[in-house]
Scaffold this motif. Structure first.
Motif, mmCIF file in Angstrom:
data_model
loop_
_atom_site.group_PDB
_atom_site.id
_atom_site.type_symbol
_atom_site.label_atom_id
_atom_site.label_comp_id
_atom_site.label_asym_id
_atom_site.label_seq_id
_atom_site.Cartn_x
_atom_site.Cartn_y
_atom_site.Cartn_z
ATOM 1 N N HIS A 1 23.852 1.849 7.789
ATOM 2 C CA HIS A 1 23.041 2.616 8.748
ATOM 3 C C HIS A 1 22.282 3.751 8.083
ATOM 4 O O HIS A 1 21.186 4.087 8.499
ATOM 5 N N ALA A 2 22.877 4.301 7.040
ATOM 6 C CA ALA A 2 22.185 5.353 6.285
ATOM 7 C C ALA A 2 20.885 4.776 5.717
ATOM 8 O O ALA A 2 19.839 5.427 5.733
ATOM 9 N N GLN A 3 20.965 3.518 5.276
ATOM 10 C CA GLN A 3 19.820 2.799 4.715
ATOM 11 C C GLN A 3 18.682 2.681 5.744
ATOM 12 O O GLN A 3 17.533 2.936 5.442
ATOM 13 N N LEU A 4 19.076 2.320 6.956
ATOM 14 C CA LEU A 4 18.095 2.150 8.027
ATOM 15 C C LEU A 4 17.406 3.471 8.342
ATOM 16 O O LEU A 4 16.188 3.546 8.477
ATOM 17 N N ALA A 5 18.240 4.502 8.473
ATOM 18 C CA ALA A 5 17.703 5.817 8.802
ATOM 19 C C ALA A 5 16.746 6.270 7.696
ATOM 20 O O ALA A 5 15.671 6.817 7.976
ATOM 21 N N ARG A 6 17.132 6.015 6.475
ATOM 22 C CA ARG A 6 16.306 6.424 5.334
ATOM 23 C C ARG A 6 14.944 5.717 5.368
ATOM 24 O O ARG A 6 13.902 6.320 5.126
ATOM 25 N N MET A 7 14.976 4.395 5.675
ATOM 26 C CA MET A 7 13.735 3.610 5.713
ATOM 27 C C MET A 7 12.836 4.070 6.855
ATOM 28 O O MET A 7 11.634 4.209 6.687
ATOM 29 N N ARG A 8 13.466 4.347 8.000
ATOM 30 C CA ARG A 8 12.677 4.813 9.137
ATOM 31 C C ARG A 8 11.981 6.132 8.793
ATOM 32 O O ARG A 8 10.816 6.342 9.101
ATOM 33 N N ARG A 9 12.734 7.004 8.135
ATOM 34 C CA ARG A 9 12.161 8.292 7.747
ATOM 35 C C ARG A 9 11.044 8.083 6.725
ATOM 36 O O ARG A 9 10.022 8.748 6.758
ATOM 37 N N ALA A 10 11.263 7.111 5.834
ATOM 38 C CA ALA A 10 10.249 6.824 4.809
ATOM 39 C C ALA A 10 8.933 6.402 5.450
ATOM 40 O O ALA A 10 7.861 6.840 5.043
ATOM 41 N N ILE A 11 9.027 5.553 6.491
ATOM 42 C CA ILE A 11 7.805 5.129 7.190
ATOM 43 C C ILE A 11 7.168 6.345 7.851
ATOM 44 O O ILE A 11 5.974 6.596 7.719
ATOM 45 N N HIS A 12 8.016 7.109 8.552
ATOM 46 C CA HIS A 12 7.544 8.279 9.286
ATOM 47 C C HIS A 12 6.859 9.278 8.350
ATOM 48 O O HIS A 12 5.835 9.861 8.680
ATOM 49 N N LYS B 1 5.383 8.649 5.657
ATOM 50 C CA LYS B 1 4.297 7.992 4.928
ATOM 51 C C LYS B 1 4.611 7.801 3.442
ATOM 52 O O LYS B 1 3.734 7.911 2.590
ATOM 53 N N GLU B 2 5.887 7.524 3.162
ATOM 54 C CA GLU B 2 6.233 7.166 1.787
ATOM 55 C C GLU B 2 6.014 5.674 1.556
ATOM 56 O O GLU B 2 5.940 5.214 0.429
ATOM 57 N N ILE B 3 5.980 4.913 2.672
ATOM 58 C CA ILE B 3 5.751 3.479 2.584
ATOM 59 C C ILE B 3 4.255 3.225 2.680
ATOM 60 O O ILE B 3 3.569 3.827 3.493
ATOM 61 N N GLU B 4 3.776 2.327 1.837
ATOM 62 C CA GLU B 4 2.340 2.110 1.791
ATOM 63 C C GLU B 4 2.059 0.659 1.399
ATOM 64 O O GLU B 4 2.917 0.003 0.814
ATOM 65 N N LEU B 5 0.885 0.171 1.756
ATOM 66 C CA LEU B 5 0.496 -1.169 1.322
ATOM 67 C C LEU B 5 -0.482 -1.057 0.158
ATOM 68 O O LEU B 5 -1.429 -0.280 0.219
ATOM 69 N N PHE B 6 -0.215 -1.833 -0.885
ATOM 70 C CA PHE B 6 -1.171 -2.013 -1.962
ATOM 71 C C PHE B 6 -1.883 -3.339 -1.692
ATOM 72 O O PHE B 6 -1.384 -4.172 -0.936
ATOM 73 N N TYR B 7 -3.028 -3.524 -2.321
ATOM 74 C CA TYR B 7 -3.807 -4.740 -2.072
ATOM 75 C C TYR B 7 -4.176 -5.406 -3.385
ATOM 76 O O TYR B 7 -4.708 -4.762 -4.285
ATOM 77 N N GLU B 8 -3.848 -6.706 -3.473
ATOM 78 C CA GLU B 8 -4.181 -7.457 -4.686
ATOM 79 C C GLU B 8 -5.287 -8.470 -4.372
ATOM 80 O O GLU B 8 -5.103 -9.340 -3.522
ATOM 81 N N PRO B 9 -6.423 -8.354 -5.051
ATOM 82 C CA PRO B 9 -7.551 -9.246 -4.761
ATOM 83 C C PRO B 9 -7.241 -10.709 -5.092
ATOM 84 O O PRO B 9 -6.530 -11.002 -6.053
ATOM 85 N N LYS B 10 -7.815 -11.590 -4.286
ATOM 86 C CA LYS B 10 -7.762 -13.030 -4.522
ATOM 87 C C LYS B 10 -9.205 -13.498 -4.680
ATOM 88 O O LYS B 10 -10.051 -13.133 -3.863
ATOM 89 N N VAL B 11 -9.485 -14.258 -5.711
ATOM 90 C CA VAL B 11 -10.887 -14.616 -5.954
ATOM 91 C C VAL B 11 -11.095 -16.119 -6.084
ATOM 92 O O VAL B 11 -10.172 -16.875 -6.401
#
Ligand code: G
Ligand code: G
Ligand code: MN
Ligand code: NA
Length: 253
Positions: free
Chosen positions: A1-12, A14-24
């Motif tokens: 549960h500590a893991q879940l709380a940590r991840m939720r806080r991370a999203i909140h 803005k530590e979680i982010e999407l990177f984008y890899e081009p496809k050509v």
């Protein structure tokens, strides 16, 4: 549960982010889209790959919440690029346990209502290595996604236990040949044989094919000679933060 709380806080936070890899399209150089890849800018541990945190969330509600966040974020980003004149198709990775939830299609339909017009530029990547238990049911889910106008790809093709069964039963329009075979094909005849075999299968089953792990220009040349036109990998570009993509595109063209 500590893991879940940590991840939720991370999203909140803005530590979680999407990177984008081009496809050509390696024949013409056209950028056909980008794959969204999760990253965690961890305050103590630095930039984390999903390989280091996704397995811990696996199957649980947090995995689903994160999956929702990813699709929502990717579709917002797509729209933000669109308003700036960049029309980019986006691929989003979907965990098998998410796809196999009974409410998956309903969820997807709801997401597409929130983001009107997004379906045509969206592709879902299903990990071929993941445990898809009821192939007939998964096949129907894939068809339902396609009926909504969303494309579906089989990711990491060739690494699972049942690649051929998946190919036989899952109507995904695109196969992504796993980077391990592509990266090794120039030095190892066995890898080359697998790449050629998968290309032949894709043709026979009328699926599009994209090579992952195009690590050098030379890999791209080999793939074109083998008849594989679409690719992604370090030889084209590494996954990058969203705000770096417009500049990369300008330099690429
Ligand atoms: O980007 P990287 O090579 O570190 O990704 C490692 C693995 O994590 C890859 O197998 C990739 O498919 C998976 N992955 C990346 N982003 C996501 C995501 O948003 N959702 C899911 N389910 N898997 C992802
Ligand atoms: O499983 P999936 O294919 O979604 O994983 C994508 C991951 O592969 C990303 O984390 C990305 O950083 C990584 N990747 C992308 N291109 C290359 C490449 O050319 N070589 C290697 N070794 N890894 C790559
Ligand atoms: Mn993928
Ligand atoms: Na892959």
């Amino acid at each position: 549960h500590a893991q879940l709380a940590r991840m939720r806080r991370a999203i909140h936070q803005k530590e979680i982010e999407l990177f984008y890899e081009p496809k050509v399209d390696m024949r013409t150089g056209t950028v056909i889209g980008c794959e969204a890849l999760l990253r965690w800018r961890h305050p103590e541990q630095g930039l984390l790959s999903p390989a280091s945190f996704l397995p811990e969330l696996d199957q649980g509600t947090m995995g689903i919440e994160l999956g929702e966040w990813v699709l929502d974020q990717a579709l917002r980003q797509r729209q933000s690029w669109q308003t700036r004149g960049l029309d980019l198709s986006l691929s989003v990775n979907i965990a098998a346990y998410h796809l196999q939830r009974p409410d998956f299609v309903q969820w997807l339909r709801r997401m597409l209502t929130v983001h009107p017009g997004a379906a045509g530029g969206l592709e879902l990547e299903v990990l071929e290595t993941s445990a898809l238990t009821n192939l007939a049911a998964v096949g129907r889910v894939i068809e339902a996604c396609q009926d909504l106008g969303v494309k579906v790809a089989l990711d990491d093709f060739g690494t699972g236990y049942s690649s051929l069964t998946y190919l036989r039963h899952l109507p995904a329009g695109l196969i992504k040949i796993d980077r391990s075979f592509v990266a090794g094909m120039r030095e190892h005849q066995d890898d080359l044989t697998i790449v050629e075999g998968v290309l032949g299968l894709a043709r026979a089953f009328r699926r599009q094919i994209l090579a992952e792990g195009v690590e050098t220009v030379e890999h791209g040349r080999w793939l074109l000679r083998l008849g594989c036109r679409f690719g992604q990998g370090y030889g084209i570009a590494r996954a990058m933060p969203a705000d770096e993509l417009p500049e990369w595109l300008a330099g690429w063209q």
